[in-house]
Design a protein around this motif. Structure first.
Motif, PDB file in Angstrom:
ATOM      1  N   LYS A 249       0.960  -1.014  -0.101  1.00 34.44           N
ATOM      2  CA  LYS A 249      -0.006  -0.240  -0.404  1.00 34.44           C
ATOM      3  C   LYS A 249       0.749   1.257   0.328  1.00 34.44           C
ATOM      4  N   LEU A 250       1.634   1.109   0.789  1.00 34.96           N
ATOM      5  CA  LEU A 250       3.023   2.228   0.795  1.00 34.96           C
ATOM      6  C   LEU A 250       3.666   2.569  -0.398  1.00 34.96           C
ATOM      7  N   HIS A 251       3.816   1.381  -1.321  1.00 38.66           N
ATOM      8  CA  HIS A 251       5.029   1.343  -2.269  1.00 38.66           C
ATOM      9  C   HIS A 251       3.920   2.141  -3.011  1.00 38.66           C
ATOM     10  N   ALA A 252       2.692   1.842  -2.774  1.00 44.33           N
ATOM     11  CA  ALA A 252       1.145   2.417  -4.491  1.00 44.33           C
ATOM     12  C   ALA A 252       0.929   3.975  -4.080  1.00 44.33           C
ATOM     13  N   MET A 253       0.763   4.102  -2.388  1.00 46.36           N
ATOM     14  CA  MET A 253       1.278   5.579  -2.723  1.00 46.36           C
ATOM     15  C   MET A 253       1.935   7.373  -3.489  1.00 46.36           C
ATOM     16  N   ARG A 254       3.498   6.080  -2.725  1.00 46.24           N
ATOM     17  CA  ARG A 254       4.470   6.806  -3.390  1.00 46.24           C
ATOM     18  C   ARG A 254       5.252   6.614  -4.935  1.00 46.24           C
ATOM     19  N   ALA A 255       3.657   5.694  -5.722  1.00 41.59           N
ATOM     20  CA  ALA A 255       4.574   5.327  -6.635  1.00 41.59           C
ATOM     21  C   ALA A 255       5.077   7.035  -7.813  1.00 41.59           C
ATOM     22  N   ASP A 256       3.179   7.616  -7.472  1.00 40.56           N
ATOM     23  CA  ASP A 256       3.948   8.830  -8.624  1.00 40.56           C
ATOM     24  C   ASP A 256       4.701   9.385  -7.962  1.00 40.56           C
ATOM     25  N   ASN A 257       5.124  10.210  -7.275  1.00 38.86           N
ATOM     26  CA  ASN A 257       6.439  10.909  -6.766  1.00 38.86           C
ATOM     27  C   ASN A 257       8.309   9.668  -7.132  1.00 38.86           C
ATOM     28  N   PHE A 258       8.229   8.348  -6.756  1.00 38.94           N
ATOM     29  CA  PHE A 258       8.936   7.943  -7.479  1.00 38.94           C
ATOM     30  C   PHE A 258       9.086   7.595  -9.111  1.00 38.94           C
ATOM     31  N   ALA A 259       8.159   7.310 -10.088  1.00 33.72           N
ATOM     32  CA  ALA A 259       7.835   7.969 -11.063  1.00 33.72           C
ATOM     33  C   ALA A 259       8.413   9.213 -11.798  1.00 33.72           C
ATOM     34  N   ARG A 260       8.333  10.061 -11.380  1.00 31.51           N
ATOM     35  CA  ARG A 260       9.163  11.337 -11.336  1.00 31.51           C
ATOM     36  C   ARG A 260      10.340  11.234 -11.371  1.00 31.51           C
ATOM     37  N   LEU A 261      10.523  10.778  -9.910  1.00 28.28           N
ATOM     38  CA  LEU A 261      12.436  10.882  -9.854  1.00 28.28           C
ATOM     39  C   LEU A 261      12.790   9.848  -9.704  1.00 28.28           C
TER      40      LEU A 261
END
Length: 107
Positions: free
Chosen positions: A81-93
């Motif tokens: 769940k945490l990785h899914a929440m942070r996926a957008d930020n990770f993709a941008r970075l």
């Protein structure tokens, strides 16, 4: 020869067990009923908990429990769940170079 005579403490009026340390005699007083009730309730709770939840170590692993609960599976689910929440930020970075990153304090 056993002494069947009961001794009563003069001050409290309670029966004495016959044990004495340095002139101090032990009174024969029962445990409070509320305390015994809590003790027995905690024993029953521990047995029920040990049956329902994974608890008892065995030779090759551990008792899985009737409910089949797994803390490890819960942690994996929460991390997903945490990785899914942070996926957008990770993709941008992941597409940004180090030079393009800047400290927000200096912006």
């Amino acid at each position: 020869m056993a002494d069947d005579k009961k001794y009563i403490d003069e001050i409290s009026g309670t029966e004495v067990t016959g044990h004495e340390w340095d002139g101090i005699e032990e009174l024969n007083t029962p445990m409070p009923r509320w305390w015994l009730g809590l003790l027995y309730l905690s024993i029953v709770w521990a047995v029920i908990y040990a049956i329902l939840m994974p608890s008892i170590p065995l030779i090759k692993g551990h008792f899985k429990g009737v409910l089949g609960h797994s803390d490890r599976a819960s942690v994996v689910t929460e991390l997903e769940k945490l990785h899914a929440m942070r996926a957008d930020n990770f993709a941008r970075l992941s597409n940004v170079s180090i030079k393009d990153l800047r400290d927000p304090k200096n912006a």
